[in-house]
Design an enzyme around this catalytic site. Structure first.
Site, PDB file in Angstrom:
ATOM      1  N   ARG A 102       0.845  -1.187   0.000  1.00 41.54           N
ATOM      2  CA  ARG A 102       0.000   0.000   0.000  1.00 41.54           C
ATOM      3  C   ARG A 102       0.878   1.234   0.000  1.00 41.54           C
ATOM      4  O   ARG A 102       1.743   1.385   0.858  1.00 41.54           O
ATOM      5  CB  ARG A 102      -0.885  -0.055   1.241  1.00 41.54           C
ATOM      6  CG  ARG A 102      -1.851   1.072   1.362  1.00 41.54           C
ATOM      7  CD  ARG A 102      -2.843   0.761   2.463  1.00 41.54           C
ATOM      8  NE  ARG A 102      -2.417   1.254   3.748  1.00 41.54           N
ATOM      9  CZ  ARG A 102      -3.246   1.837   4.625  1.00 41.54           C
ATOM     10  NH1 ARG A 102      -4.506   1.936   4.356  1.00 41.54           N
ATOM     11  NH2 ARG A 102      -2.801   2.258   5.779  1.00 41.54           N
ATOM     12  N   THR A 106      -0.864   7.684  -1.218  1.00 42.22           N
ATOM     13  CA  THR A 106      -2.108   7.629  -2.020  1.00 42.22           C
ATOM     14  C   THR A 106      -3.046   6.524  -1.553  1.00 42.22           C
ATOM     15  O   THR A 106      -4.202   6.492  -1.959  1.00 42.22           O
ATOM     16  CB  THR A 106      -1.769   7.351  -3.498  1.00 42.22           C
ATOM     17  OG1 THR A 106      -1.168   6.041  -3.573  1.00 42.22           O
ATOM     18  CG2 THR A 106      -0.800   8.377  -4.052  1.00 42.22           C
ATOM     19  N   ASP A 198      -2.131  -2.188  12.439  1.00 46.13           N
ATOM     20  CA  ASP A 198      -1.600  -2.766  11.205  1.00 46.13           C
ATOM     21  C   ASP A 198      -1.470  -4.269  11.389  1.00 46.13           C
ATOM     22  O   ASP A 198      -0.609  -4.749  12.133  1.00 46.13           O
ATOM     23  CB  ASP A 198      -0.242  -2.130  10.883  1.00 46.13           C
ATOM     24  CG  ASP A 198       0.265  -2.576   9.513  1.00 46.13           C
ATOM     25  OD1 ASP A 198       0.308  -3.795   9.260  1.00 46.13           O
ATOM     26  OD2 ASP A 198       0.586  -1.702   8.696  1.00 46.13           O
TER      27      ASP A 198
HETATM   28  N1  URA Z   1      -4.476  -2.469   6.992  1.00 46.24           N
HETATM   29  C1  URA Z   1      -4.309  -2.811   8.302  1.00 46.24           C
HETATM   30  O1  URA Z   1      -3.510  -3.699   8.608  1.00 46.24           O
HETATM   31  N2  URA Z   1      -5.014  -2.140   9.237  1.00 46.24           N
HETATM   32  C2  URA Z   1      -5.891  -1.173   8.931  1.00 46.24           C
HETATM   33  O2  URA Z   1      -6.524  -0.618   9.846  1.00 46.24           O
HETATM   34  C3  URA Z   1      -6.059  -0.821   7.574  1.00 46.24           C
HETATM   35  C4  URA Z   1      -5.340  -1.485   6.624  1.00 46.24           C
END
Ligand code: URA
Length: 207
Positions: A102, A106, A198
């Site tokens: 990710r 963006t 995360d």
């Molecule tokens: N990815 C994650 O691991 N946690 C989130 O809150 C959003 C995306």
């Protein structure tokens, strides 16, 4: 799109362990494994089966086998935390690896690994994406899978944000989503609130 939020006391307990900021990596992985088993079990409810003959020590009777080999597709990294549970329940499944990172500015996904069977037509496909945040990664993965003929994909998530649900809904794809919770919202850096942080970092440690 059909959305199923799994309502089960053991799922709620495992999710609470995952949400707790004090949960250390080993316990986080164990709770994710437990929860993934419950979610995949629900996700697999509609799997097509066919009858077979089976002989017990006493007699021959009719048993059941899956009619087609399932495919499980974890979205790397965090989806890997759900893979052992999925393969535990469906040991003959094939695994399709989809590596998406990710962009933290963006929030758009970039594909860095794509190892997916060429022909998915007629096969039940389960996309393992624990955190459905913006839905960008899931949509990217879904487009890779549908391009190979997959239909009726089941997305298995731990926590979904309303924004992610809307994105999947707007895609018009014929999919089902099985999740343990739909949370309140995304924050300004696209993390799910309250969420669990995360997921990849909590499973493997920050890189
Ligand atoms: N990815 C994650 O691991 N946690 C989130 O809150 C959003 C995306």
């Amino acid at each position: 799109m059909q959305v199923q939020v799994v309502d089960h006391p053991l799922a709620a307990v495992a999710l609470t362990v995952l949400r707790d900021e004090r949960t250390a990596r080993p316990q986080f992985r164990a709770a994710l494994d437990d929860l993934a088993s419950i979610l995949v079990y629900e996700a697999a409810r509609g799997l097509p089966t066919m009858p077979v003959s089976v002989t017990t020590p006493l007699a021959t009777t009719t048993g059941t086998v899956l009619a087609a080999e399932p495919v499980v597709a974890p979205v790397l990294r965090a989806g890997l935390g759900m893979l052992p549970a999925a393969l535990g329940l469906m040991p003959d499944a094939r695994t399709a690896f989809i590596g998406l990172s990710r962009d933290e500015i963006t929030f758009q996904p970039t594909v860095y690994l794509e190892s997916v069977p060429a022909d998915l037509a007629g096969r039940p496909v389960f996309l393992l994406d624990p955190m459905l945040a913006t839905g960008g990664s899931a949509l990217h993965a879904l487009s890779l899978l549908t391009a190979r003929g997959a239909t009726g994909i089941v997305v298995v998530s731990v926590v979904a944000a309303p924004e992610g649900l809307d994105a999947l809904e707007r895609s018009g794809l014929d999919i089902r989503l099985v999740a343990a919770a739909v949370d309140e919202r995304l924050n300004d850096v696209a993390y799910i609130v309250p969420g669990l942080g995360d997921a990849g970092d909590r499973i493997y440690g920050a890189v």
